[in-house]
Enzyme design. Structure first.
Site, PDB file in Angstrom:
ATOM      1  N   ARG A  25       0.841  -1.200   0.000  1.00  0.00           N
ATOM      2  CA  ARG A  25       0.000   0.000   0.000  1.00  0.00           C
ATOM      3  C   ARG A  25       0.872   1.244   0.000  1.00  0.00           C
ATOM      4  NH1 ARG A  25      -4.534  -0.380   4.542  1.00  0.00           N
ATOM      5  NH2 ARG A  25      -3.842   1.741   4.907  1.00  0.00           N
TER       6      ARG A  25
ATOM      7  N   ARG B 276      -0.105   8.547  10.307  1.00  0.00           N
ATOM      8  CA  ARG B 276      -1.303   7.774  10.651  1.00  0.00           C
ATOM      9  C   ARG B 276      -1.346   7.436  12.138  1.00  0.00           C
ATOM     10  NH1 ARG B 276      -0.142   3.255   6.703  1.00  0.00           N
ATOM     11  NH2 ARG B 276      -1.883   2.138   7.641  1.00  0.00           N
TER      12      ARG B 276
HETATM   13  P1  ADP Z   1      -5.151   1.525   8.610  1.00  0.00           P
HETATM   14  O1  ADP Z   1      -6.134   1.162   9.679  1.00  0.00           O
HETATM   15  O2  ADP Z   1      -4.169   0.460   8.349  1.00  0.00           O
HETATM   16  O3  ADP Z   1      -4.526   2.865   8.782  1.00  0.00           O
HETATM   17  P2  ADP Z   1      -7.322   1.892   6.661  1.00  0.00           P
HETATM   18  O4  ADP Z   1      -7.356   1.092   5.424  1.00  0.00           O
HETATM   19  O5  ADP Z   1      -8.357   1.620   7.691  1.00  0.00           O
HETATM   20  O6  ADP Z   1      -5.859   1.690   7.242  1.00  0.00           O
HETATM   21  O7  ADP Z   1      -7.386   3.460   6.313  1.00  0.00           O
HETATM   22  C1  ADP Z   1      -6.556   4.033   5.347  1.00  0.00           C
HETATM   23  C2  ADP Z   1      -6.836   5.529   5.225  1.00  0.00           C
HETATM   24  O8  ADP Z   1      -8.201   5.741   4.838  1.00  0.00           O
HETATM   25  C3  ADP Z   1      -6.662   6.347   6.501  1.00  0.00           C
HETATM   26  O9  ADP Z   1      -5.316   6.715   6.719  1.00  0.00           O
HETATM   27  C4  ADP Z   1      -7.563   7.550   6.202  1.00  0.00           C
HETATM   28  O10 ADP Z   1      -6.947   8.448   5.298  1.00  0.00           O
HETATM   29  C5  ADP Z   1      -8.726   6.917   5.458  1.00  0.00           C
HETATM   30  N1  ADP Z   1      -9.823   6.512   6.374  1.00  0.00           N
HETATM   31  C6  ADP Z   1     -10.278   5.243   6.589  1.00  0.00           C
HETATM   32  N2  ADP Z   1     -11.291   5.226   7.463  1.00  0.00           N
HETATM   33  C7  ADP Z   1     -11.492   6.519   7.843  1.00  0.00           C
HETATM   34  C8  ADP Z   1     -12.379   7.174   8.751  1.00  0.00           C
HETATM   35  N3  ADP Z   1     -13.292   6.491   9.473  1.00  0.00           N
HETATM   36  N4  ADP Z   1     -12.302   8.520   8.866  1.00  0.00           N
HETATM   37  C9  ADP Z   1     -11.416   9.232   8.165  1.00  0.00           C
HETATM   38  N5  ADP Z   1     -10.528   8.683   7.313  1.00  0.00           N
HETATM   39  C10 ADP Z   1     -10.556   7.344   7.147  1.00  0.00           C
END
Ligand code: ADP
Ligand code: ZN
Length: 206
Positions: free
Chosen positions: A153, A164
């Site tokens: 990713r 993050r």
């Molecule tokens: P991880 O939990 O490994 O960081 P995710 O796939 O859950 O990865 O999320 C990747 C990205 O998607 C986040 O860094 C953010 O930019 C966005 N994102 C996902 N879910 C949310 C949320 N509930 N609110 C805001 N941004 C989100």
């Protein structure tokens, strides 16, 4: 059953959610996956979200809440859901309580110092979306489940990972207190073998 998986990036939410949602017969809804496919399909949501994902920052609540609200109105979510990656802010949690409040919230806990290596070594299957760690792969490029091609990713690089983790501590960690206050929080140690974490999650839901 309506369930939320909480925890830092790299805690194993996605992997565990796949198994637990199949076990419970509820859809696994990952907002990260939804954003990534919206970006791929260049939908209006995807175009808006892309800059935030690239930077490792949270997508604005208004965009995220609207997307989840629409997803939860679909037929397969009538009997419950397993949300992975949502809510990530207290405002998102308040909105979810109005849309369809969760029954339980599983917090998968992993210390920060373990997360960086988990995330930098993470590989995703382009075909079945399975998640793997390089340390457990014999072939770094091929999915051990479906034979699809594995990729890394773009936000799994050290700088973006730090952003993050900061976003997690600042915006998402307060949800632990929020759900504890509502009596819905179940805590699970995520720093052990996949099968043990899976068993611990099921045990805490009984
Ligand atoms: P991880 O939990 O490994 O960081 P995710 O796939 O859950 O990865 O999320 C990747 C990205 O998607 C986040 O860094 C953010 O930019 C966005 N994102 C996902 N879910 C949310 C949320 N509930 N609110 C805001 N941004 C989100
Ligand atoms: Zn695969």
């Amino acid at each position: 059953m309506k369930l939320i998986f909480l925890g830092p990036p790299g805690a194993g939410k996605g992997t565990q959610a796949a198994g637990v949602s199949a076990h419970l017969g509820v859809p696994h809804i990952s907002t990260g996956d939804m954003f990534r496919s919206a970006i791929q399909n260049q939908t209006p949501t995807g175009i808006e979200a892309k800059k935030y994902l690239d930077a490792g920052e949270l997508v604005p609540d208004s965009v995220t809440i609207a997307m989840v609200k629409e997803r939860l109105s679909m037929d397969d979510a009538r009997n419950g859901y397993l949300l992975d990656g949502f809510p990530r802010t207290v405002d998102q949690a308040i909105a979810l309580d109005e849309i369809s409040a969760p029954d339980a919230v599983v917090d998968i806990d992993v210390p920060d110092e373990r997360l960086m290596s988990r995330l930098t070594g993470r590989r995703i299957c382009g075909k079945c979306h399975g998640t793997f760690h390089v340390s457990k792969l014999t072939d770094e490029h091929t999915c051990p489940i479906c034979g699809g091609e594995l990729y890394q990713r773009s936000d799994d690089h050290p700088d973006t990972i730090s952003t993050r983790l900061k976003a997690y501590h600042a915006s998402t960690e307060p949800l632990i207190g929020y759900y504890k206050g509502l009596g819905k929080l179940r805590q699970v140690n995520g720093d052990s073998q996949l099968e043990d974490v899976f068993k611990a999650i099921l045990a805490t839901l009984e």
